[in-house]
Design a protein around this motif. Structure first.
Motif, PDB file in Angstrom:
ATOM      1  N   ARG A 786       0.837  -1.216   0.000  1.00  0.00           N
ATOM      2  CA  ARG A 786       0.000   0.000   0.000  1.00  0.00           C
ATOM      3  C   ARG A 786       0.863   1.253   0.000  1.00  0.00           C
ATOM      4  O   ARG A 786       0.545   2.230  -0.679  1.00  0.00           O
ATOM      5  N   GLN A 787       1.968   1.214   0.750  1.00  0.00           N
ATOM      6  CA  GLN A 787       2.834   2.387   0.813  1.00  0.00           C
ATOM      7  C   GLN A 787       3.457   2.684  -0.560  1.00  0.00           C
ATOM      8  O   GLN A 787       3.572   3.841  -0.960  1.00  0.00           O
ATOM      9  N   LYS A 790       0.857   4.447  -2.647  1.00  0.00           N
ATOM     10  CA  LYS A 790       0.682   5.843  -2.244  1.00  0.00           C
ATOM     11  C   LYS A 790       1.815   6.711  -2.774  1.00  0.00           C
ATOM     12  O   LYS A 790       1.590   7.824  -3.276  1.00  0.00           O
ATOM     13  N   GLY A 794      -0.367   8.384  -5.375  1.00  0.00           N
ATOM     14  CA  GLY A 794      -1.120   9.322  -4.556  1.00  0.00           C
ATOM     15  C   GLY A 794      -0.734  10.770  -4.823  1.00  0.00           C
ATOM     16  O   GLY A 794       0.151  11.081  -5.632  1.00  0.00           O
ATOM     17  N   GLN A 809      -6.362   6.949  -4.254  1.00  0.00           N
ATOM     18  CA  GLN A 809      -5.029   6.507  -3.853  1.00  0.00           C
ATOM     19  C   GLN A 809      -4.524   7.085  -2.537  1.00  0.00           C
ATOM     20  O   GLN A 809      -3.612   6.533  -1.939  1.00  0.00           O
ATOM     21  N   ASP A 810      -5.068   8.212  -2.081  1.00  0.00           N
ATOM     22  CA  ASP A 810      -4.548   8.813  -0.847  1.00  0.00           C
ATOM     23  C   ASP A 810      -5.068   8.094   0.386  1.00  0.00           C
ATOM     24  O   ASP A 810      -6.030   7.311   0.316  1.00  0.00           O
ATOM     25  N   ALA A 811      -4.446   8.397   1.525  1.00  0.00           N
ATOM     26  CA  ALA A 811      -4.858   7.804   2.796  1.00  0.00           C
ATOM     27  C   ALA A 811      -6.335   8.097   3.056  1.00  0.00           C
ATOM     28  O   ALA A 811      -6.791   9.232   2.896  1.00  0.00           O
ATOM     29  N   ASP A 816      -7.419   2.061   0.331  1.00  0.00           N
ATOM     30  CA  ASP A 816      -7.250   1.667   1.730  1.00  0.00           C
ATOM     31  C   ASP A 816      -8.329   0.671   2.147  1.00  0.00           C
ATOM     32  O   ASP A 816      -8.051  -0.345   2.804  1.00  0.00           O
TER      33      ASP A 816
END
Length: 919
Positions: A786-787, A790, A794, A809-811, A816
């Protein structure tokens, strides 16, 4: 012998007197008095023709016997009509059956000498070509009267050459064939004729080739077909030509019956009415019971105008016969039942009078006679006291037809919007900026408009005030105008669309609303105006899977497997039109997100299934069928090949513009050869099926492509083979796959192919996903993946500082939530196998709550956040906007998602959220 009936027959017809004088034994033959009391079936009529003509080889004899047969049958029909032993419907059907039988007999007789001289006509496909005979007019509708001519069109399936010593083109062969057929029926001998043949309804009319190919006819109708020809083709019927003839006739139906409600038929009818009235006045034929006011033609026109307007959507109105369609008009509520009764009564009366006129001298005329003797004969035949009594009834019937016809085809009232055009323009100018005003000015004074035909310009000027009115009623008039202008330019030559939108205010308002919401929809309609056909006939309900399957199957059945371009066109328009229907339902009916995704996924799956079947058949046609790993032949119903959908299609969550992540698997014997003349190994066969499938789906044509296909999720990615055996797929997943590949498998689902193989894949998927895993290891790997996403996909730190949030794509975004659902399956399904059952995120989260792995509140919160974010992503896709939105608008949703993410996956950031409750 019934002397009274004979007397009535001879009174009704001077022609019958002549026939009886020539054929003195007529009353003692098989066509005599005993048979005058009953009707003849179609098979009996064909039998009479066969018995007389089948064994005749001499042309002179054939001409003589065919004409004698016609005279005898005509005597019989006049007898029955004069003595009211038959009715109009039965009589016209028998006459039409006789015409069919004689056309078939003449065609068969004409063929033999042509084949002897030139050989068989062979098309490019290798098939022997038949002469397709199309009956038009009353013959096509099986409504011939006593002295009708027959309107025919000759066609053939495909071009080619004959295979004899004197080789000629197929078209020339069919022209010679048609000429001889006409001669055999039409040529006047001492014994008379069989039928007068009229060929003027063929494309381009007199002076054009007598026979036309399927392709040429299709091109003519699509590019040059005129409105009056649509009326003519309503009654078209294949007399002879087999399967190819049926396919040709099916091709003409969209030309005749538009899929939408087609109000242009009124205008065409007005023009035809004016033309007929001029002809009636010029020829002074007011007494013509067919063409004169209130005559047969006006009854037919009343029926036909409704057929052309509504026949595309109400299939029951596509019947060729006037009375059948008239009854249907009453049943569907388009005509009042009393009007149906009056028109039917008038029609049957006028047809009976028509028979009485033509029986007099076997002449093709519908004009009332002027000679006292002939009038007296008619009066006695029809059962009236005198000529005036007959005229009184005739005029009464005609008056009712005139009233209905004038009521239906009345001249259009002046359009009030066109009258107030100046005021509308002023209101429009008030809401436009300078750029928009310039665009409108350039449109009306640019070169494109100068090149338009005068009629198209006239219709455009009629349409424009209606468009302005609808735009001014919208909440974003300038946006709507700017988005619709390119669409108007793309269809202004196809003015039928403009007329449709004028007549259907609701459709125009819907179009304007969709334009304000979705530039994507406008762009699709602009690039592919044919989709307007779909839009104008939409009911704005989401398409059902079974309907999608039936529709695509019917469209593909009409196309040969080697006509690849046509197959690809059908696939592309099927996908585009149905996605447009979903978008319209989404925007106008506000359909729920999950239903929209289901429908978009159904469209994709139906397309994939149809394309796979075609690709498999194409490869098998060339190379034969392979064997499966158990040695069984892999025919089309046992193809041992399957398509697995990953990502959005696997998760039943397709959006607008989504590509398809696909993996191909098989269980063929890779070493065994196929059983065709150009055999290849089972492995190569599977490869070619996949390649052909991708080609059919992704090749860019004028109609775009069906879907973009991504196959990088297959074992070993781009370095791996395109198609994998089920065994190799299993070995790879168990021994070599990374955890992220198992994570992708969570959203995998078999979507097409052989059922047994699909079931085996599903079993394997569940086995792999339910393998025991260390929860900490799963958490670490999911977090790392996931990181990476991002960091690469992201928003940048600068964008985040500026208050931008990438919805996907962002937190706190869509991915998520997807990763948390996939984590739940990988970490917990070893002890909770039901978690591996579904591939869509919502049901995975629901099952996680049922299993106690997530609290009900947490699962519900994630589902609600997921659905709201996905709904916004759909809206943005329709608006052609990026996924970057205002972060402040999504703060509360992101907090919910991030807190759960940190609780499940990344506890290190919890302190930050607790400290300032921000992201």
């Amino acid at each position: 012998m019934n002397a009274e009936q004979l007397q009535k027959t001879l009174c009704a017809s001077q022609y019958a007197e002549q026939v009886l004088a020539i054929h003195k034994s007529l009353l003692e033959q098989d066509y005599g008095v005993d048979q005058f009391q009953t009707s003849l079936t179609t098979s009996q009529i064909f039998l009479h023709v066969h018995q007389e003509l089948d064994n005749v080889e001499d042309e002179t004899t054939w001409l003589r016997l065919s004409r004698i047969l016609r005279a005898r049958l005509m005597f019989r029909w006049i007898w029955q009509d004069a003595n009211q032993l038959t009715d109009v419907v039965t009589l016209t059907r028998e006459l039409s059956d006789f015409a069919d039988a004689m056309v078939c007999a003449a065609k068969d007789f004409a063929r033999k000498p042509l084949v002897a001289k030139h050989g068989e006509p062979i098309g490019y496909s290798g098939k022997v070509q038949d002469l397709i005979v199309i009956a038009m007019g009353k013959h096509g509708a099986q409504e011939l009267n006593l002295s009708s001519d027959i309107d025919l069109i000759f066609a053939f399936d495909e071009q080619g050459e004959t295979n004899g010593r004197k080789c000629i083109e197929v078209q020339q062969f069919c022209i010679l064939w048609g000429q001889k057929l006409i001669y055999l029926l039409d040529h006047m001998t001492a014994d008379g004729f069989v039928f007068r043949v009229d060929m003027r309804l063929r494309p381009w009319g007199d002076g054009s080739a007598l026979a036309i190919s399927h392709v040429a006819l299709e091109k003519y109708l699509s590019q040059h077909g005129r409105e009056w020809e649509r009326y003519a083709w309503i009654k078209a019927r294949i007399v002879t030509g087999g399967k190819e003839g049926d396919e040709l006739l099916a091709m003409t139906r969209p030309f005749v019956f538009r899929r939408y409600v087609d109000y242009t038929a009124f205008e065409a009818m007005r023009e035809m009415k004016a033309m007929i009235e001029r002809e009636v006045a010029r020829r002074n034929i007011e007494d013509d019971i067919k063409l004169g006011a209130g005559g047969i033609r006006e009854v037919e026109f009343i029926v036909q105008v409704f057929q052309l307007i509504y026949g595309g959507s109400k299939l029951e109105l596509q019947d060729r016969q006037c009375l059948v369609s008239l009854h249907h008009l009453g049943e569907v509520g388009l005509l009042d039942p009393q009007v149906v009764v009056e028109l039917e009564d008038a029609y049957l009366f006028l047809r009976r009078v028509e028979h009485a006129i033509q029986a007099l001298n076997d002449q093709q005329t519908q004009s009332l006679p002027h000679e006292p003797e002939l009038r007296q004969r008619m009066v006695e035949t029809l059962g009236y006291a005198d000529w005036q009594a007959f005229l009184d009834v005739l005029n009464q019937k005609r008056a009712k037809v005139i009233y209905q016809f004038e009521h239906l085809i009345k001249e259009k009232e002046p359009d009030p919007l066109v009258e107030s055009f100046g005021q509308l323009e002023q209101r429009l100018q008030a809401v436009l900026d300078d750029d928009a005003k310039n665009l409108v000015h350039e449109f009306w004074y640019g070169n494109a408009l100068k090149k338009l035909p005068a009629k198209a310009v006239q219709r455009l000027k009629m349409f424009w005030p209606h468009l302005i009115e609808a735009i001014l009623e919208s909440d974003k008039p300038q946006t709507a105008l700017l988005r619709l202008m390119p669409l108007v330019e793309s269809v202004m030559r196809r003015t039928v669309y403009l007329v449709m939108l004028i007549e259907s205010k609701g459709a125009l308002q819907r179009l304007v609303k969709m334009a304000t919401v979705s530039p994507w929809i406008c762009e699709e309609l602009t690039h592919y105006p044919v989709l307007l056909d779909e839009f104008l006939s939409m009911d704005f309900e989401l398409p059902r899977r079974q309907d999608l399957q039936d529709s695509l199957r019917q469209q593909l059945l009409r196309i040969e497997l080697d006509e690849v371009e046509d197959l690809m066109r059908v696939l592309r328009l099927f996908k585009k039109s149905n996605v447009l229907a979903v978008a319209a339902s989404d925007v106008l009916a506000e359909s729920p997100l999950m239903k929209v995704s289901d429908a978009l996924t159904d469209i994709a799956e139906v397309s994939v299934n149809a394309t796979l079947n075609m690709a498999y058949q194409m490869v098998a046609k060339r190379h034969g069928f392979p064997l499966d790993i158990e040695g069984q032949r892999c025919a089309i119903d046992h193809m041992a090949f399957a398509v697995v959908g990953y990502g959005k299609v696997g998760g039943i969550e397709l959006g607008y513009g989504s590509d398809l992540d696909l993996v191909f698997i098989h269980y063929m014997d890779e070493q065994a050869d196929t059983d065709g003349p150009k055999s290849i190994s089972g492995f190569e066969f599977a490869m070619r099926v996949a390649q052909k499938f991708i080609s059919l789906m992704t090749t860019q044509t004028l109609d775009g492509r069906v879907y973009e296909i991504d196959t990088r999720l297959r074992p070993s990615g781009e370095a791996g083979v395109l198609v994998t055996s089920l065994k190799a797929f299993e070995q790879y997943q168990l021994k070599n796959a990374w955890l992220w590949e198992h994570q992708a498998l969570v959203r995998a689902r078999s979507i097409a192919g052989e059922e047994t193989l699909r079931e085996k894949f599903e079993q394997l998927r569940c086995r792999i996903l339910t393998l025991p895993r260390e929860e900490a290891n799963v958490r670490e790997e999911v977090f790392k993946m996931r990181q990476k996403m991002k960091d690469h996909l992201g928003s940048s730190k600068e964008q985040q500082k500026d208050g931008i949030f990438h919805l996907k794509q962002d937190a706190g975004g869509i991915v998520d939530i997807e990763f948390m659902a996939q984590y739940a399956v990988l970490a917990w399904s070893g002890s909770n196998p039901d978690l591996a059952h579904y591939s869509d995120n919502v049901r995975i989260l629901e099952d996680a709550a049922k299993a106690g792995c997530l609290s009900s509140n947490d699962a519900t919160a994630l589902i609600q956040a997921y659905l709201s974010e996905r709904a916004e992503s759909h809206r943005l896709a329709l608006a052609n906007q990026s996924m970057q939105v205002n972060a402040a608008d999504w703060h509360n949703t992101r907090v919910i998602v991030c807190k759960l993410w940190q609780r499940l996956i990344d506890p290190t950031a919890t302190a930050m959220l607790d400290k300032n409750d921000s992201i």
